[in-house]
Write a protein that holds these residues in place. Structure first.
Motif, PDB file in Angstrom:
ATOM      1  N   ASP A   1      17.652  27.651  55.060  1.00 47.75           N
ATOM      2  CA  ASP A   1      16.641  28.525  54.476  1.00 47.75           C
ATOM      3  C   ASP A   1      16.459  29.789  55.302  1.00 47.75           C
ATOM      4  O   ASP A   1      16.247  30.878  54.760  1.00 47.75           O
ATOM      5  CB  ASP A   1      15.308  27.780  54.363  1.00 47.75           C
ATOM      6  N   PHE A   2      16.533  29.650  56.634  1.00 47.14           N
ATOM      7  CA  PHE A   2      16.407  30.812  57.512  1.00 47.14           C
ATOM      8  C   PHE A   2      17.525  31.810  57.238  1.00 47.14           C
ATOM      9  O   PHE A   2      17.289  33.017  57.106  1.00 47.14           O
ATOM     10  CB  PHE A   2      16.441  30.356  58.976  1.00 47.14           C
ATOM     11  N   LYS A   3      18.752  31.317  57.135  1.00 46.70           N
ATOM     12  CA  LYS A   3      19.900  32.194  56.889  1.00 46.70           C
ATOM     13  C   LYS A   3      19.827  32.831  55.502  1.00 46.70           C
ATOM     14  O   LYS A   3      20.150  34.004  55.323  1.00 46.70           O
ATOM     15  CB  LYS A   3      21.194  31.393  57.045  1.00 46.70           C
ATOM     16  N   ALA A   4      19.368  32.066  54.501  1.00 49.97           N
ATOM     17  CA  ALA A   4      19.281  32.583  53.141  1.00 49.97           C
ATOM     18  C   ALA A   4      18.244  33.694  53.021  1.00 49.97           C
ATOM     19  O   ALA A   4      18.355  34.570  52.151  1.00 49.97           O
ATOM     20  CB  ALA A   4      18.942  31.452  52.175  1.00 49.97           C
ATOM     21  N   ASN A   5      17.227  33.677  53.898  1.00 52.61           N
ATOM     22  CA  ASN A   5      16.162  34.686  53.848  1.00 52.61           C
ATOM     23  C   ASN A   5      16.229  35.646  55.030  1.00 52.61           C
ATOM     24  O   ASN A   5      15.214  36.232  55.416  1.00 52.61           O
ATOM     25  CB  ASN A   5      14.795  33.997  53.826  1.00 52.61           C
ATOM     26  N   LEU A   6      17.420  35.815  55.595  1.00 50.33           N
ATOM     27  CA  LEU A   6      17.561  36.623  56.799  1.00 50.33           C
ATOM     28  C   LEU A   6      17.170  38.086  56.570  1.00 50.33           C
ATOM     29  O   LEU A   6      16.556  38.705  57.444  1.00 50.33           O
ATOM     30  CB  LEU A   6      19.007  36.539  57.313  1.00 50.33           C
ATOM     31  N   ARG A   7      17.522  38.642  55.403  1.00 47.99           N
ATOM     32  CA  ARG A   7      17.203  40.049  55.150  1.00 47.99           C
ATOM     33  C   ARG A   7      15.689  40.306  55.152  1.00 47.99           C
ATOM     34  O   ARG A   7      15.212  41.177  55.891  1.00 47.99           O
ATOM     35  CB  ARG A   7      17.821  40.503  53.821  1.00 47.99           C
ATOM     36  N   PRO A   8      14.877  39.588  54.356  1.00 41.65           N
ATOM     37  CA  PRO A   8      13.431  39.835  54.432  1.00 41.65           C
ATOM     38  C   PRO A   8      12.834  39.490  55.797  1.00 41.65           C
ATOM     39  O   PRO A   8      11.892  40.148  56.243  1.00 41.65           O
ATOM     40  CB  PRO A   8      12.856  38.936  53.329  1.00 41.65           C
ATOM     41  N   ILE A   9      13.400  38.476  56.464  1.00 46.82           N
ATOM     42  CA  ILE A   9      12.881  38.115  57.789  1.00 46.82           C
ATOM     43  C   ILE A   9      13.096  39.253  58.774  1.00 46.82           C
ATOM     44  O   ILE A   9      12.188  39.633  59.532  1.00 46.82           O
ATOM     45  CB  ILE A   9      13.547  36.810  58.280  1.00 46.82           C
ATOM     46  N   LEU A  10      14.296  39.841  58.790  1.00 39.61           N
ATOM     47  CA  LEU A  10      14.584  40.936  59.727  1.00 39.61           C
ATOM     48  C   LEU A  10      13.811  42.198  59.369  1.00 39.61           C
ATOM     49  O   LEU A  10      13.417  42.962  60.260  1.00 39.61           O
ATOM     50  CB  LEU A  10      16.084  41.212  59.758  1.00 39.61           C
ATOM     51  N   LEU A  11      13.607  42.457  58.080  1.00 37.56           N
ATOM     52  CA  LEU A  11      12.801  43.619  57.689  1.00 37.56           C
ATOM     53  C   LEU A  11      11.378  43.511  58.231  1.00 37.56           C
ATOM     54  O   LEU A  11      10.767  44.520  58.604  1.00 37.56           O
ATOM     55  CB  LEU A  11      12.775  43.754  56.164  1.00 37.56           C
ATOM     56  N   LEU A  12      10.862  42.286  58.278  1.00 38.20           N
ATOM     57  CA  LEU A  12       9.519  42.077  58.827  1.00 38.20           C
ATOM     58  C   LEU A  12       9.542  42.019  60.350  1.00 38.20           C
ATOM     59  O   LEU A  12       8.706  42.645  61.011  1.00 38.20           O
ATOM     60  CB  LEU A  12       8.929  40.780  58.269  1.00 38.20           C
ATOM     61  N   ALA A  13      10.493  41.268  60.898  1.00 34.70           N
ATOM     62  CA  ALA A  13      10.498  40.995  62.333  1.00 34.70           C
ATOM     63  C   ALA A  13      10.938  42.194  63.160  1.00 34.70           C
ATOM     64  O   ALA A  13      10.558  42.310  64.335  1.00 34.70           O
ATOM     65  CB  ALA A  13      11.401  39.805  62.630  1.00 34.70           C
ATOM     66  N   ILE A  14      11.735  43.079  62.595  1.00 34.73           N
ATOM     67  CA  ILE A  14      12.179  44.267  63.331  1.00 34.73           C
ATOM     68  C   ILE A  14      11.564  45.534  62.730  1.00 34.73           C
ATOM     69  O   ILE A  14      10.883  46.289  63.413  1.00 34.73           O
ATOM     70  CB  ILE A  14      13.718  44.368  63.337  1.00 34.73           C
ATOM     71  N   GLY A  15      11.791  45.730  61.434  1.00 33.54           N
ATOM     72  CA  GLY A  15      11.300  46.949  60.798  1.00 33.54           C
ATOM     73  C   GLY A  15       9.800  47.093  60.859  1.00 33.54           C
ATOM     74  O   GLY A  15       9.269  48.127  61.284  1.00 33.54           O
ATOM     75  N   LEU A  16       9.063  46.056  60.442  1.00 35.84           N
ATOM     76  CA  LEU A  16       7.603  46.141  60.415  1.00 35.84           C
ATOM     77  C   LEU A  16       7.019  46.230  61.815  1.00 35.84           C
ATOM     78  O   LEU A  16       6.047  46.962  62.043  1.00 35.84           O
ATOM     79  CB  LEU A  16       7.030  44.937  59.668  1.00 35.84           C
ATOM     80  N   VAL A  17       7.592  45.505  62.767  1.00 27.70           N
ATOM     81  CA  VAL A  17       7.076  45.548  64.146  1.00 27.70           C
ATOM     82  C   VAL A  17       7.198  46.953  64.720  1.00 27.70           C
ATOM     83  O   VAL A  17       6.244  47.487  65.313  1.00 27.70           O
ATOM     84  CB  VAL A  17       7.817  44.521  65.021  1.00 27.70           C
ATOM     85  N   LEU A  18       8.356  47.573  64.554  1.00 27.51           N
ATOM     86  CA  LEU A  18       8.547  48.931  65.081  1.00 27.51           C
ATOM     87  C   LEU A  18       7.681  49.940  64.332  1.00 27.51           C
ATOM     88  O   LEU A  18       7.113  50.859  64.942  1.00 27.51           O
ATOM     89  CB  LEU A  18      10.016  49.325  64.984  1.00 27.51           C
ATOM     90  N   PHE A  19       7.548  49.780  63.026  1.00 29.72           N
ATOM     91  CA  PHE A  19       6.700  50.681  62.237  1.00 29.72           C
ATOM     92  C   PHE A  19       5.241  50.567  62.669  1.00 29.72           C
ATOM     93  O   PHE A  19       4.526  51.572  62.816  1.00 29.72           O
ATOM     94  CB  PHE A  19       6.852  50.349  60.754  1.00 29.72           C
ATOM     95  N   THR A  20       4.782  49.325  62.893  1.00 34.20           N
ATOM     96  CA  THR A  20       3.406  49.112  63.350  1.00 34.20           C
ATOM     97  C   THR A  20       3.188  49.720  64.729  1.00 34.20           C
ATOM     98  O   THR A  20       2.142  50.343  64.991  1.00 34.20           O
ATOM     99  CB  THR A  20       3.090  47.602  63.389  1.00 34.20           C
ATOM    100  N   THR A  21       4.169  49.549  65.614  1.00 30.44           N
ATOM    101  CA  THR A  21       4.058  50.106  66.962  1.00 30.44           C
ATOM    102  C   THR A  21       3.869  51.616  66.922  1.00 30.44           C
ATOM    103  O   THR A  21       2.971  52.169  67.586  1.00 30.44           O
ATOM    104  CB  THR A  21       5.319  49.763  67.776  1.00 30.44           C
ATOM    105  N   VAL A  22       4.673  52.298  66.137  1.00 34.75           N
ATOM    106  CA  VAL A  22       4.609  53.761  66.057  1.00 34.75           C
ATOM    107  C   VAL A  22       3.316  54.210  65.366  1.00 34.75           C
ATOM    108  O   VAL A  22       2.618  55.116  65.849  1.00 34.75           O
ATOM    109  CB  VAL A  22       5.841  54.308  65.315  1.00 34.75           C
ATOM    110  N   ALA A  23       2.971  53.578  64.243  1.00 33.16           N
ATOM    111  CA  ALA A  23       1.791  53.988  63.491  1.00 33.16           C
ATOM    112  C   ALA A  23       0.508  53.792  64.300  1.00 33.16           C
ATOM    113  O   ALA A  23      -0.343  54.693  64.362  1.00 33.16           O
ATOM    114  CB  ALA A  23       1.714  53.198  62.185  1.00 33.16           C
TER     115      ALA A  23
END
Length: 545
Positions: A94-116
């Motif tokens: 399940d982790f591998k099947a949902n890797l794209r949304p997981i990485l968008l949250l775990a990397i993209g959202l974290v960095l976006f939150t940090t900057v904002a």
């Protein structure tokens, strides 16, 4: 590493304390964890919420000893054993099947939150921009423990839980690496995005590599050692070894722990024996509960300390700052999750065909489940008191206060509102896991029955024993074939209510009889415990089924 201690009057930092003082404090914390955990179960509230509120109430009581733990101790002692079991028991498929949304949250959202958050703190509160990025990195990762404790007890689709748990496994590494660069920027007064990006990937890849090395070695040891106590001890040491190895080489210790957990978790059914698995499960459950409980109580206890450190500022102003930052952190997640969910599908036909648009109600649950916790607290406490040039770290006390307020606001506001939100949205569990379990049990029981038939044809002398075992398997198959996960009468049962009732009655009579025999002196306590363990295992299996 500083030793844990209780500040005495006249001591500026840490003073020697009697061992009994430390033990008394530790016992007091565990008593509070047990009492609040029991209360949370009684009133049906996720225990992290009640533990934080309970810790806050305890921190406001005058005269109680103040608990002081060094940040390094929190990172080293609490973080690895909390992250490791979460990764160990994560379903890799399940982790591998949902890797794209997981990485968008775990990397993209974290960095976006940090900057904002960094820019907001800079322009709204007036802290230096680099210090604003420090606060942004600290409050950016939702907590794995809080997400699991709240989401798993609610009736939501398995995919939602997988995304939330997967995100919280990876986002800690992203946030802590970002925090490292932000603190460097505060100290040096400069920041290079290109250099930071390169180091970010190096630190991350180094953590993954360290985790794979430790995971491979530990897996080999598990395969060649058949001693449950030794293997459970090895399992407990694994996250510390992975964390220390990665940190010694400048890599991400958090990512090393997560990688080792995922690597070993996939192989666990093949490399461990039944005895080890039966002992390791309860062991990790207790470790998680105790460490989580202490950490969430500490979050509540530290909030009054952070407030006292800002005694020169107006309460109304501090509350206003905390409210704005908390609303921003919550709002950023909502603003990120919906576009990150629908835009890739809108722009890519391949993604759309492979993974159709999810229901907006499911997306809303992911967007609203953003509770902060142990990582944010540890990161805030780990901030240095001063820079290398001797100047105080800019805004450190305010950063600590705002961090604790964001943790409190997200845990209480989002944690308490999540159950009614799910009921209002009408979201229910899709029963996918139950159907998979039923099909897998059927396949396993039919394979066992086929094997018994082969033995019967080869060795007819075992006919009586084979018949008894065959009857048991045939009964299980009949029960499983009649299983309907969506029926109102038995929504979560693999066996009928009549079967469960009769089995429980029989087990209770067995238990009463062996206790009576022990009391009459017919059997001793050792015999009682051996028989009782078998009865307990049968009862636990029945409850799980």
């Amino acid at each position: 590493m500083k030793s844990a201690g209780i500040p005495k009057s006249g001591c500026s930092r840490y003073c020697p304390v009697a061992v009994t003082d430390v033990v008394d404090t530790f016992v007091g914390l565990l008593l509070a964890v047990a009492a609040l955990g029991l209360l949370a179960r009684k009133i049906k509230v996720a225990y992290p919420i009640l533990l934080v509120l309970g810790g806050l109430a305890l921190g406001l009581i005058p005269g109680l000893p103040r608990v002081q733990l060094s940040p390094e101790f929190i990172f080293m002692f609490f973080l690895p054993p909390l992250l490791f079991p979460a990764a160990l028991f994560t379903p890799w498929r399940d982790f591998k099947a949902n890797l794209r949304p997981i990485l968008l949250l775990a990397i993209g959202l974290v960095l976006f939150t940090t900057v904002a958050v960094g820019y907001l703190v800079h322009y709204f509160i007036g802290l230096p921009l680099a210090a604003g990025f420090v606060l942004g990195a600290i409050v950016s990762p939702p907590d794995a423990v809080a997400a699991a404790a709240i989401a798993q007890r609610l009736s939501v689709p398995r995919r939602v839980v997988t995304i939330l748990e997967g995100e919280s496994l990876v986002n800690d590494a992203t946030a802590l690496v970002a925090l490292r660069f932000a603190i460097t920027a505060v100290a040096t007064g400069s920041f290079s995005p290109a250099q930071a990006t390169g180091q970010f990937f190096l630190v991350g890849l180094g953590g993954v590599f360290a985790g794979l090395i430790v995971g491979a070695i530990v897996s080999w040891l598990h395969r060649h050692v058949d001693d449950p106590p030794v293997e459970v001890t090895l399992s407990f040491l694994t996250p510390f070894i992975a964390y220390i190895l990665a940190e010694r080489f400048g890599a991400s210790g958090v990512l090393a722990v997560v990688t080792a957990g995922l690597f070993i978790g996939w192989r666990l059914p093949e490399i461990t024996t039944s005895g080890t698995r039966l002992e390791a499960g309860p062991f990790w459950n207790m470790i998680e509960f105790l460490l989580n409980g202490v950490v969430f109580i500490l979050i509540g206890l530290k909030l009054p300390d952070a407030l006292r450190a800002l005694s020169g500022r107006g309460i109304a102003q501090l509350v206003w700052y905390a409210l704005v930052i908390s609303v921003t952190v919550i709002g950023i997640r909502v603003l990120w999750v919906f576009p990150a969910t629908y835009l890739p599908r809108l722009l890519s036909k391949t993604i759309r065909e492979r993974d159709p648009y999810p229901a907006w109600r499911h997306v809303m649950i992911v967007a609203w489940t953003g509770m902060r916790g142990v990582v944010s607290m540890a990161a805030a406490l780990a901030l240095p008191l001063s820079l290398q040039n001797g100047r105080p770290f800019p805004g450190r006390d305010l950063i600590l206060f705002l961090t604790f307020m964001v943790i409190l606001a997200t845990l209480v506001l989002q944690g308490l509102s999540l159950p009614p939100l799910i009921r209002w949205l009408g979201v229910k569990d899709d029963k996918g896991a139950e159907k998979e379990e039923r099909d897998a049990r059927l396949a396993a029981n039919r394979a066992a029955l086929d094997r018994l038939q082969q033995i019967a044809e080869r060795d007819p002398t075992k006919a009586d024993a084979l018949q008894r075992v065959r009857i048991e398997y045939e009964d299980r198959i009949r029960q499983l074939e009649g299983y309907e996960p969506d029926t109102a009468a038995s929504p979560n049962r693999l066996f009928s209510s009549e079967y469960e009732f009769l089995s429980n009655e029989a087990l209770q009579v067995e238990r009463e009889m062996i206790i009576r025999l022990r009391n009459q002196g017919v059997i001793n306590d050792e015999v009682l415990r051996r028989i009782q363990r078998d009865i307990d295992l049968a009862e636990v299996r029945l409850r799980h089924d």
